[in-house]
Design an enzyme around this catalytic site. Structure first.
Site, mmCIF file in Angstrom:
data_model
loop_
_atom_site.group_PDB
_atom_site.id
_atom_site.type_symbol
_atom_site.label_atom_id
_atom_site.label_comp_id
_atom_site.label_asym_id
_atom_site.label_seq_id
_atom_site.Cartn_x
_atom_site.Cartn_y
_atom_site.Cartn_z
ATOM 1 N N SER A 111 -7.750 -0.895 -10.853
ATOM 2 C CA SER A 111 -6.658 -0.521 -11.747
ATOM 3 C C SER A 111 -6.395 -1.580 -12.812
ATOM 4 O O SER A 111 -5.698 -1.309 -13.788
ATOM 5 C CB SER A 111 -5.378 -0.284 -10.941
ATOM 6 O OG SER A 111 -5.605 0.685 -9.960
ATOM 7 N N HIS B 78 -7.038 1.739 11.790
ATOM 8 C CA HIS B 78 -6.967 2.585 10.616
ATOM 9 C C HIS B 78 -6.232 1.930 9.467
ATOM 10 O O HIS B 78 -6.754 1.877 8.355
ATOM 11 C CB HIS B 78 -6.502 4.012 10.884
ATOM 12 C CG HIS B 78 -6.953 4.858 9.744
ATOM 13 N ND1 HIS B 78 -8.259 5.270 9.616
ATOM 14 C CD2 HIS B 78 -6.333 5.220 8.606
ATOM 15 C CE1 HIS B 78 -8.404 5.873 8.452
ATOM 16 N NE2 HIS B 78 -7.251 5.858 7.818
ATOM 17 N N LYS C 205 -5.098 8.786 -7.260
ATOM 18 C CA LYS C 205 -5.667 7.534 -7.766
ATOM 19 C C LYS C 205 -6.903 7.806 -8.615
ATOM 20 O O LYS C 205 -7.034 7.302 -9.741
ATOM 21 C CB LYS C 205 -6.044 6.619 -6.604
ATOM 22 C CG LYS C 205 -4.843 6.160 -5.824
ATOM 23 C CD LYS C 205 -5.045 4.761 -5.305
ATOM 24 C CE LYS C 205 -3.728 4.095 -5.008
ATOM 25 N NZ LYS C 205 -3.318 3.119 -5.974
ATOM 26 N N HIS D 240 -7.716 10.123 14.481
ATOM 27 C CA HIS D 240 -8.849 10.900 13.947
ATOM 28 C C HIS D 240 -10.173 10.178 14.219
ATOM 29 O O HIS D 240 -11.233 10.746 13.996
ATOM 30 C CB HIS D 240 -8.672 11.222 12.456
ATOM 31 C CG HIS D 240 -8.710 10.048 11.546
ATOM 32 N ND1 HIS D 240 -7.894 9.921 10.445
ATOM 33 C CD2 HIS D 240 -9.466 8.935 11.535
ATOM 34 C CE1 HIS D 240 -8.151 8.791 9.826
ATOM 35 N NE2 HIS D 240 -9.096 8.176 10.459
ATOM 36 N N HIS D 241 -10.097 8.934 14.698
ATOM 37 C CA HIS D 241 -11.314 8.252 15.155
ATOM 38 C C HIS D 241 -11.663 8.661 16.581
ATOM 39 O O HIS D 241 -12.647 8.191 17.134
ATOM 40 C CB HIS D 241 -11.127 6.734 15.110
ATOM 41 C CG HIS D 241 -10.867 6.205 13.735
ATOM 42 N ND1 HIS D 241 -11.874 5.810 12.900
ATOM 43 C CD2 HIS D 241 -9.719 6.031 13.040
ATOM 44 C CE1 HIS D 241 -11.358 5.397 11.748
ATOM 45 N NE2 HIS D 241 -10.057 5.522 11.807
ATOM 46 N N SER E 138 -4.634 -16.362 10.904
ATOM 47 C CA SER E 138 -4.935 -16.659 9.508
ATOM 48 C C SER E 138 -4.454 -15.537 8.599
ATOM 49 O O SER E 138 -3.796 -15.769 7.577
ATOM 50 C CB SER E 138 -6.440 -16.884 9.346
ATOM 51 O OG SER E 138 -6.792 -16.834 7.990
ATOM 52 N N SER E 139 -4.758 -14.288 8.986
ATOM 53 C CA SER E 139 -4.363 -13.141 8.152
ATOM 54 C C SER E 139 -2.856 -13.013 8.057
ATOM 55 O O SER E 139 -2.312 -12.715 6.992
ATOM 56 C CB SER E 139 -4.902 -11.838 8.736
ATOM 57 O OG SER E 139 -6.272 -11.776 8.571
ATOM 58 N N TYR F 269 -7.414 0.468 5.209
ATOM 59 C CA TYR F 269 -6.646 0.478 3.959
ATOM 60 C C TYR F 269 -6.324 -0.936 3.507
ATOM 61 O O TYR F 269 -6.206 -1.194 2.308
ATOM 62 C CB TYR F 269 -5.391 1.343 4.089
ATOM 63 C CG TYR F 269 -5.778 2.779 4.264
ATOM 64 C CD1 TYR F 269 -6.332 3.479 3.192
ATOM 65 C CD2 TYR F 269 -5.684 3.417 5.480
ATOM 66 C CE1 TYR F 269 -6.764 4.777 3.338
ATOM 67 C CE2 TYR F 269 -6.112 4.720 5.641
ATOM 68 C CZ TYR F 269 -6.658 5.392 4.563
ATOM 69 O OH TYR F 269 -7.091 6.670 4.726
ATOM 70 N N HIS G 265 -22.620 -7.952 12.701
ATOM 71 C CA HIS G 265 -22.633 -7.472 11.318
ATOM 72 C C HIS G 265 -21.260 -6.906 10.951
ATOM 73 O O HIS G 265 -20.675 -7.278 9.928
ATOM 74 C CB HIS G 265 -23.723 -6.417 11.127
ATOM 75 C CG HIS G 265 -23.616 -5.642 9.844
ATOM 76 N ND1 HIS G 265 -23.848 -6.216 8.617
ATOM 77 C CD2 HIS G 265 -23.274 -4.360 9.589
ATOM 78 C CE1 HIS G 265 -23.660 -5.307 7.665
ATOM 79 N NE2 HIS G 265 -23.307 -4.170 8.227
ATOM 80 N N ASP H 287 2.660 -21.590 -8.179
ATOM 81 C CA ASP H 287 1.739 -21.647 -7.033
ATOM 82 C C ASP H 287 2.205 -20.614 -6.030
ATOM 83 O O ASP H 287 3.137 -19.847 -6.299
ATOM 84 C CB ASP H 287 1.742 -23.059 -6.403
ATOM 85 C CG ASP H 287 0.428 -23.344 -5.676
ATOM 86 O OD1 ASP H 287 0.064 -22.550 -4.783
ATOM 87 O OD2 ASP H 287 -0.245 -24.335 -6.005
ATOM 88 N N TRP I 30 -18.266 -3.429 16.682
ATOM 89 C CA TRP I 30 -17.088 -4.124 16.136
ATOM 90 C C TRP I 30 -15.801 -3.485 16.619
ATOM 91 O O TRP I 30 -14.744 -4.074 16.532
ATOM 92 C CB TRP I 30 -17.143 -4.182 14.611
ATOM 93 C CG TRP I 30 -16.551 -2.989 13.920
ATOM 94 C CD1 TRP I 30 -17.173 -1.800 13.679
ATOM 95 C CD2 TRP I 30 -15.220 -2.852 13.403
ATOM 96 N NE1 TRP I 30 -16.312 -0.934 13.045
ATOM 97 C CE2 TRP I 30 -15.104 -1.556 12.856
ATOM 98 C CE3 TRP I 30 -14.105 -3.698 13.330
ATOM 99 C CZ2 TRP I 30 -13.944 -1.081 12.263
ATOM 100 C CZ3 TRP I 30 -12.936 -3.206 12.734
ATOM 101 C CH2 TRP I 30 -12.867 -1.924 12.207
ATOM 102 N N GLU J 270 -6.214 -1.054 8.998
ATOM 103 C CA GLU J 270 -7.172 -2.097 8.595
ATOM 104 C C GLU J 270 -8.094 -1.610 7.472
ATOM 105 O O GLU J 270 -8.391 -2.351 6.537
ATOM 106 C CB GLU J 270 -8.003 -2.523 9.813
ATOM 107 C CG GLU J 270 -9.232 -3.376 9.506
ATOM 108 C CD GLU J 270 -8.910 -4.767 8.981
ATOM 109 O OE1 GLU J 270 -7.762 -5.213 9.165
ATOM 110 O OE2 GLU J 270 -9.805 -5.390 8.394
ATOM 111 N N THR K 157 -4.990 9.813 -2.532
ATOM 112 C CA THR K 157 -6.270 9.238 -2.945
ATOM 113 C C THR K 157 -6.787 9.975 -4.183
ATOM 114 O O THR K 157 -7.309 9.363 -5.120
ATOM 115 C CB THR K 157 -7.297 9.322 -1.803
ATOM 116 O OG1 THR K 157 -6.671 8.846 -0.619
ATOM 117 C CG2 THR K 157 -8.512 8.479 -2.092
#
Lengths: 526, 370
Positions: A262, A247, A325, A296-297, A163-164, A251, A70, A99, A135, A249, A322
């Site tokens: 926005s 981390h 924003k 912090h994880h 790919s990324s 963002y 998942h 393009d 994950w 990731e 944040t």
């Protein structure tokens, strides 16, 4: 070269060999939606098992395979590719480019994705089952103690990374080189800005992930001990490497969502974005901070107190950009002329729920309190508020907003609004009670739980089924629009929409901006 | 169906009615737990106040500035004053949060001057507790889930402490600074008891420290909080905090039992004793994977197994060292010589294996060292 030059090729070869950013964008979007349904199906299995205490439908080992797949499918298969698809469709049209800069690589970066996910899904049918280590695949559970299918998982992650990286290089090259004359950096729409910064994040951290899985591969097959203390390695090293990727990731997932919001909030407020420049700076600050907060994880792994304090302070700081924003979006709405079409509803849903997720994020950043929150359902609730109500809601808003431009047909507004309300309510029934069970002491990633958590879990499962079902309504609405929606031909589908993509005909022709457009006004003004 | 429906209705109503649906963190019984709880509430209320203010502005705008009401959009944007304010004010609020957070964290990390050290080792899927004493017989034992398979698979009614009960709890004295040294034998686990506010990852090859001082007698329950494999959800923690006197008596009894085991290991045991104790060990350590009748399941069948009926030293090696790449774990560190001898004897004679082999603790010790 005949008259066919301007149209797409016929049949399947159009899709296999296309180098057109719109075709590739479309394929990314459909692929990511298919993955969203697959990952959602895994979530339904999880919630069905957790509907009541006791083991009912699946075995504990299979439950772990479901939570793992998942997460992987949603992060790497649904959310990330969906925003790449959006980037493909929109960035060239927003900056006045014909393009993407590297169209053949663009084709390749899409077409290696489906085989990678096919391989990942095929592990479900292998002996020992699919990956079952979450994950986050912490070693040594994912190395010494993993099922043999882990090798296929590693290969799949490598392909996704390739790919990324190709996709990001393409975006960076496009934004840097293909802007129409007059389209300076500080005139670019915020969606382009957020994606440019995201692409740099991706190029920086995907190789780190590749390094982590390669070290796993070496530990599993070639006798090294990167993550095994018995051989002189360190299991915690894995977590540092993983979260140095992980981390940024999150963002990578949320910054393009900020970009979408926005674009849409000003359009339906009929008012320019309050602080364009401060939004750009806030995005860049968040990207910078994302590199120095990873541990912090890991507050409970036994870091020295100095490290613990540094990561706590740095993490708390993220609240500042944040907050900027959120304040900007609300100031944009303030004294506008608001209307509430489906894209705006999803953006307002985003604003409320993402902010709630931000608050719980701030709570989680407080290290001593995290000793109680860590690895409980409180965390699960937190990241679903930012990932689902953040990324997925904004992606949904984007589809409703730009779909008429893409296909020249209007979606069914009543059905869109219904989709929003069912999603919003279903989402909150699912995830709000998870704050409660988490605080009350329910660990995450368990297939069965103590009796005091039963009521809220049942509620959560019912909400999940509602939320899941509402996505089928979305699918139906999109298909019905593409096939038989009411035709629209206004260039500006929405009266408040701003930007170059709204200056091309509707539906957007196969090739746009073969001649660079004139760039009249700075973004953020009307 | 009716039950599920009424359950669903209850699920929606009960947060208002039933007390057992705890919605917040518990302050627990320790000083640190109370500090963490206060910190949690402080940050939460700050968030609530900010949230109410921000959303009030947004909802007012949604209410008042509608196009459908004919509101005309004003075109203002950018204001350095406002932007500086909403950057600086949150920063100051964060500093106000960081102060109590730092002092609480320093408390959590103050592991000095412990009066009792306990080594906690995570295994797939149980905890081992070892009291590190300066002298005398060592005291160490495993703590397994006590909830029955019948309860888990819904054939028996679930008890009050479903999934939160163990066969042998950790016992600690009250009003004593207890230091936990936390590590793991296989994968990463995490030892958590919410009521005493201790959570520490158990990492193989590393030893982490944590501490508590429990003022009240009582039973405190928790769970493993780091995904550690298939039965991650089934390795609870149960801590009994008892008075110093009760603790000393318990410790003396434990030591006596450990001494008796050591004595036993030097004797030759009767076949019946070995078979009885072997069945007990089998039921707690082997049954889940190999089946109540040795018929197999997650693991291979014991009945008629070539390993079990073949060479004794190979049989013991498999039990002691496990089989890498499979679910068969190494039991060498978990069973003492008596238990190992008993379970080997039992496996070689039960389930129709009838080899007639009797394994004595001395044999086990001999094979270990030779």
């Amino acid at each position: 070269m005949g008259e066919h030059h301007h149209g797409p090729a016929q049949g399947i070869s159009r899709w296999l060999f296309t180098t057109n950013h719109k075709d590739i964008g479309t394929m990314y979007l459909w692929f990511s939606f298919a993955m969203f349904l697959l990952g959602g199906f895994f979530a339904m299995v999880i919630r069905a098992e957790l509907f009541q205490p006791g083991m009912q439908l699946v075995e504990p080992g299979f439950f772990n395979q479901m939570t793992t797949l998942h997460g992987l499918v949603m992060v790497f298969g649904a959310i990330m590719p969906s925003f790449v698809g959006l980037a493909n469709w929109l960035i060239p049209m927003m900056i006045g480019a014909p393009d993407m800069a590297l169209p053949r690589m663009n084709n390749w970066s899409f077409w290696i994705l489906p085989p990678a996910f096919l391989m990942l899904a095929s592990t479900l049918f292998m002996e020992g089952g699919a990956p079952a280590f979450g994950w986050t695949f912490y070693a040594p559970l994912s190395t010494t103690y993993a099922a043999p299918s882990v090798t296929f998982f590693i290969f799949a992650i490598h392909i996704l990374g390739v790919s990324s990286i190709m996709g990001s290089i393409n975006i960076i090259a496009t934004v840097m080189n293909m802007r129409a004359p007059g389209m300076t950096y500080m005139k670019m729409p915020l969606f382009v800005w957020t994606w440019l910064i995201t692409a740099f994040l991706l190029v920086a951290v995907m190789p780190v992930l590749a390094g982590a899985v390669t070290m796993m591969l070496m530990d599993i097959h070639f006798g090294t001990s990167f993550f095994s203390a018995a051989g002189g390695g360190d299991p915690v090293l894995f977590q540092h490497i993983f979260w140095f990727f992980g981390h940024p990731e999150v963002y990578i997932i949320i910054l393009p969502a900020f970009g979408v919001v926005s674009q849409i909030i000003p359009a339906f407020s009929r008012k320019p974005l309050f602080g364009y420049a401060s939004m750009v700076y806030a995005t860049a600050s968040i990207a910078f901070l994302s590199f120095i907060v990873w541990a912090h994880h890991m507050y409970t792994v036994g870091m020295p107190i100095a490290g613990e304090l540094f990561f706590m302070y740095a993490t708390m700081l993220i609240a500042v950009p944040t907050g900027v924003k959120v304040f900007n979006w609300i100031s944009t709405m303030w004294r506008g002329a608001l209307s509430f079409e489906t894209p705006m509803l999803f953006c307002i849903g985003f604003l409320i729920l993402f902010t709630l997720g931000g608050f719980t994020g701030l709570m989680l950043s407080i290290a001593p309190a995290d000793f109680q929150y860590h690895d409980t359902y409180f965390v699960v609730a937190h990241f679903h508020y930012v990932m689902v109500a953040g990324a997925v809601f904004s992606m949904t808003a984007a589809v409703y907003y730009w779909l008429p431009k893409w296909c020249g047909r209007m979606y069914n507004e009543a059905m869109g609004k219904t989709h929003f309300w069912i999603s919003f309510i279903g989402f909150n029934i699912t995830f709000f009670p998870q704050h409660f069970v988490g605080l009350a002491g329910m660990p995450r990633r368990i297939p069965d739980y103590a009796l005091q958590f039963a009521d809220f879990n049942m509620m959560s499962s019912i909400g999940a089924f509602i939320y899941g079902a509402s996505q089928l309504l979305f699918l139906y609405n999109v298909i019905a629009t593409v096939l038989a929606g009411k035709p629209v031909s206004d260039e500006k589908v929405w009266d408040g929409a701003e930007g170059l993509e709204w200056t091309v005909p509707t539906p957007a022709p196969y090739h746009t901006f073969e001649e660079p457009p004139a760039v009249p006004k700075p973004a953020g003004t009307i | 169906m009716g039950r599920v429906f009424s359950g669903a209705v209850l699920a929606f109503l009960s947060p208002l009615a039933a007390a057992q649906n705890q919605v917040n963190m518990s302050p627990g019984v320790t000083e640190i737990g109370a500090d963490i709880f206060e910190l949690h509430m402080l940050i939460m209320w700050i968030c609530v106040v900010i949230g109410v203010a921000v959303f009030a502005v947004m909802f007012y705008s949604i209410y008042a500035h509608r196009k459908s009401k004919g509101h005309q959009a004003s075109q203002f944007h950018e204001s350095t004053k406002v932007e500086v304010a909403w950057t600086v004010v949150p920063f100051l609020i964060l500093i106000a949060m960081a102060v109590p957070a730092t002092s609480t964290l320093l408390e959590v990390y103050d592991n000095d001057e412990a009066e009792l050290d306990i080594l906690i080792t995570g295994y797939q899927w149980k905890w081992k507790y070892e009291y590190l004493l300066e002298s005398g017989e060592p005291v160490a034992f495993f703590s397994n889930l006590a909830t029955s398979q019948e309860e888990i698979y819904n054939t028996d009614k679930k008890g009050d402490n479903y999934l939160l009960e163990v066969d042998e709890p950790l016992v600690i004295p009250t009003n004593t600074k207890v230091r936990f040294l936390v590590t793991a034998n296989d994968v990463i686990h995490s030892w958590w008891v919410p009521e005493i506010a201790v959570k520490r990852d158990a990492i193989p090859g590393f030893i982490n420290e944590a501490w508590t001082r429990v003022p009240e007698e009582g039973i405190y329950r928790g769970q493993c909080t780091e995904l550690c494999g298939a039965y991650h959800g089934f390795m609870p923690v149960e801590v009994h905090a008892v008075s110093r006197d009760e603790f000393d008596a318990w410790m003396a009894a434990k030591r006596g039992a450990a001494a008796a085991q050591t004595q036993l290991a030097m004797q030759t045991l009767s076949v019946d004793d070995l078979m009885d104790q072997g069945k007990a060990v089998y039921d707690s350590a082997c049954l889940a994977c190999h089946g109540a009748q040795g018929q197999g399941g997650i693991g291979n069948a014991i009945a008629g197994s070539a390993v079990v009926m073949g060479d004794l030293s190979n049989h013991m090696a498999v039990v002691a060292k496990g089989v890498s790449g499979t679910a068969m774990q190494a039991f060498g560190g978990q069973l003492n010589d008596v238990e190992m001898a008993a379970v080997l004897t039992y496996q070689r004679n039960a389930f129709g294996n009838n080899t007639g082999d009797v394994v004595q603790p001395g044999d086990v010790n001999g094979m270990k060292n030779g």
